[in-house]
Design an enzyme around this catalytic site. Structure first.
Site, PDB file in Angstrom:
ATOM      1  N   GLY A 291       0.834  -1.197   0.000  1.00 39.61           N
ATOM      2  CA  GLY A 291       0.000   0.000   0.000  1.00 39.61           C
ATOM      3  C   GLY A 291       0.868   1.246   0.000  1.00 39.61           C
ATOM      4  O   GLY A 291       2.050   1.227   0.336  1.00 39.61           O
ATOM      5  N   GLU A 292       0.243   2.329  -0.379  1.00 42.59           N
ATOM      6  CA  GLU A 292       0.984   3.571  -0.592  1.00 42.59           C
ATOM      7  C   GLU A 292       1.582   4.112   0.702  1.00 42.59           C
ATOM      8  O   GLU A 292       0.891   4.279   1.697  1.00 42.59           O
ATOM      9  CB  GLU A 292       0.055   4.610  -1.205  1.00 42.59           C
ATOM     10  CG  GLU A 292       0.806   5.744  -1.836  1.00 42.59           C
ATOM     11  CD  GLU A 292       0.119   6.240  -3.098  1.00 42.59           C
ATOM     12  OE1 GLU A 292       0.608   7.199  -3.672  1.00 42.59           O
ATOM     13  OE2 GLU A 292      -0.897   5.650  -3.480  1.00 42.59           O
ATOM     14  N   GLY A 293       2.880   4.371   0.689  1.00 43.25           N
ATOM     15  CA  GLY A 293       3.584   4.851   1.860  1.00 43.25           C
ATOM     16  C   GLY A 293       4.202   3.730   2.655  1.00 43.25           C
ATOM     17  O   GLY A 293       5.287   3.883   3.221  1.00 43.25           O
TER      18      GLY A 293
END
Length: 629
Positions: A562-564
């Site tokens: 997931g992003e981050g």
């Protein structure tokens, strides 16, 4: 006094006690160190010279050495003139006391010299570690000179122990703290306990709620905790600090000002660039370091990036990270197959410092700031936001970067939990680069690690219809955000612009970061040079967008968290690589001779060295151009 409660430390110990090595460990994480050597002589004493060379070989090449020699007053001057950001290591005070007692300086007020040194240590603005022999545990010397030295050194140690923040006694390599406690400079990230509440943008544009994650107490990131990290929330009666009207007028900003008092965000902005020389020089320097095998490999990309953004060939590892989580929402086909309740759950976890992002941030010593944006419309039906909301979101992102800079953060991790961001980023990539949307749109992943291909087809149709709708529309940065990007992409774009203006590097991963990078590139091309892609991940969208932006991923291990989360997962590895590049010395095999630190004595000493080997030889006869030939 610094954030970890010490500026000055006195390290005591006997001969071969390990005091010097312990003192060096306290400052090993500093970007640069001024090593102050007090020993004099040794030219006619091979054994003494060998001791000095052993100390020299231990020092990183990034350290500079200054010798006080036979002038005790020079040490006092160095301490008084040191700047707040400097780190000094004085080794050792035994040599300083010996010069104070030098018969050539007598008669002299030795006690006044000790008092002046103590005052300089107490008043210095720099970080200072002083090493001194502890001779009070040995037998009383038999000679008057020996007794005078012991008495003078004991008096000096007592005076400095009272002036220093910490005092440690090292015996057989084991330190025992007698006063205070000083963690190594790079052991604890300098993070504030609480992140100030972020201001809100105009109604219906952006709202925000910041949280903080506690800093770990140990130098190395611990394994994932069994329980989510505790969040230190602002007091219930605390009011957010209002944004000053001149918040964007700081000297670090290079953008033109308009009559409203805020910076105008428009194409062609003049933002700073990282150093063009420091990065390549740091990459080249890696080949000569005392590293086993082939060195750091792909991690050299992170070292080069850190060096360029810090304008030094010996960059320091990032210690103060801020994770900025941008949470957005959409309508229409872009969110087909999305579980809205699950998205809301993950956003709420991030706001509490819990969940995956909270745990990873806690391990990295980072704080978290979560910002929610208003819901945007369906891209296939018309513009997803009006121009005023987009401009407000851009400014809000800029203020996020300002907040990170003002809090002393040295790197930003851009994270996103936005419904429909994959479709929006795909549309941005296709509209700005001509990429084929069907080839780059990620498959619709639903809870349980299952793919919903029917939902993917709906998303493809939404992107197709949106691109068809804007085929005759302008393709400027604000137009792209207004038509298909949305407010979350606008906030992320403003963050990249503000980070570049404040010279803060940003770690990207995932669709939101790529989409923001593409839009920010059209507003200020300098922004991409402040961005690093730590891990490529698995998405074709990220790979193709990174290629357009010229971002070389540091690692390609296929993370899909997931992003981050991808960037936070590999951040400890990046820190380790940058720290090694800064701290390790040149390989001994590359030194001209043992102890010369890689420099020729003659050339390093100015014009006094023997340059005869470089002299042009005299010809033995007339050359072809000689007269008369």
């Amino acid at each position: 006094m610094s954030e970890d409660r010490w500026n000055t430390v006195l390290v005591l110990g006997g001969i071969r006690s390990g005091k010097s090595g312990f003192a060096e460990s306290l400052v090993a994480g500093a970007p640069s160190v001024r090593y102050v050597a007090t020993a004099a002589g040794g030219e006619d004493d091979p054994e003494w010279r060998a001791r000095i060379e052993a100390h020299q070989r231990r020092r990183p090449q990034s350290w500079t050495t200054e010798e006080t020699g036979s002038d005790p007053a020079l040490l006092i001057e160095l301490l008084r003139s040191a700047e707040p950001g400097e780190t000094l290591l004085v080794d050792d005070l035994g040599g300083w006391v010996a010069e104070v007692l030098n018969p050539a300086r007598q008669p002299n007020d030795d006690e006044a010299d000790v008092a002046a040194l103590s005052s300089a240590v107490r008043e210095t603005a720099a970080r200072v570690v002083l090493v001194s022999p502890e001779v009070g545990l040995s037998l009383v010397p038999l000679t008057p000179v020996g007794r005078a030295f012991t008495d003078a050194l004991g008096t000096t140690n007592q005076a400095l122990a009272g002036a220093c923040d910490g005092v440690v006694l090292v015996v057989a390599g084991q330190p025992t703290w007698l006063k205070g406690f000083a963690a190594p400079i790079d052991a604890t990230p300098a993070a504030p306990a609480v992140v100030e509440a972020l201001p809100t943008a105009p109604v219906e544009a952006v709202t925000s709620r910041p949280v903080a994650v506690p800093t770990p107490a140990t130098p190395a990131p611990p394994p994932p905790p069994a329980q989510p990290p505790t969040v230190v929330a602002p007091p219930a009666d605390a009011e957010p600090e209002p944004v000053r009207a001149d918040v964007l007028r700081e000297s670090t900003m290079t953008l033109p000002l308009v009559a409203s008092g805020l910076t105008e965000i428009r194409p062609g902005m003049d933002l700073p660039l990282p150093s063009a020389d420091s990065g390549p020089d740091a990459r080249e320097r890696l080949s000569g370091l005392d590293l086993p095998g082939g060195g750091l490999g792909a991690l050299g990309e992170a070292v080069e990036f850190a060096a360029a953004t810090q304008s030094t060939v010996t960059p320091r590892a990032w210690t103060g990270a801020r994770v900025v989580v941008i949470a957005g929402d959409r309508a229409g086909g872009a969110v087909a197959g999305t579980d809205s309740a699950d998205v809301e759950r993950r956003i709420a976890e991030a706001e509490r410092g819990a969940g995956l992002l909270g745990r990873l941030a806690g391990q990295a010593g980072a704080d978290i700031s979560v910002l929610r944006t208003a819901r945007t419309g369906a891209m296939e039906d018309g513009p997803v936001a009006d121009e005023s909301a987009v401009e407000a979101a851009l400014r809000e992102g800029w203020k996020l970067a300002d907040g990170a800079a003002d809090a002393g953060r040295d790197v930003i991790v851009l994270a996103g939990i936005s419904a429909g961001i994959e479709a929006a980023a795909t549309a941005v990539l296709a509209a700005t680069t001509g990429a084929e949307a069907v080839a780059t749109l990620p498959r619709a992943l639903v809870p349980g690690a299952r793919f919903d291909d029917a939902a993917w087809m709906v998303r493809c149709a939404a992107v197709r219809d949106a691109l068809h709708r804007i085929r005759q529309e302008p393709r400027g940065a604000v137009d792209i955000l207004r038509q298909i990007g949305g407010l979350d992409v606008a906030v992320a774009t403003g963050l990249l612009l503000g980070a570049a203006a404040r010279r803060i590097p940003v770690l990207l991963d995932g669709p939101l970061g790529i989409a923001a990078g593409l839009v920010a590139r059209d507003l200020a091309s300098q922004t991409r040079h402040w961005c690093l892609l730590p891990e490529l991940g698995t998405l074709a969208l990220v790979r193709q967008g990174a290629d357009v932006l010229g971002l070389t991923p540091v690692l390609e291990i296929g993370l899909d968290l997931g992003e981050g989360a991808n960037a936070l997962s590999v951040l400890p590895v990046l820190r380790a690589a940058v720290g090694l590049a800064s701290a390790l010395p040149v390989h001994p095999a590359l030194l001209g001779e043992v102890g010369d630190d890689g420099l020729d004595d003659g050339l390093d000493g100015g014009l006094d060295g023997d340059l005869s080997e470089f002299a042009e030889p005299e010809p033995h006869g007339p050359g072809p151009a000689s007269p008369g030939v």
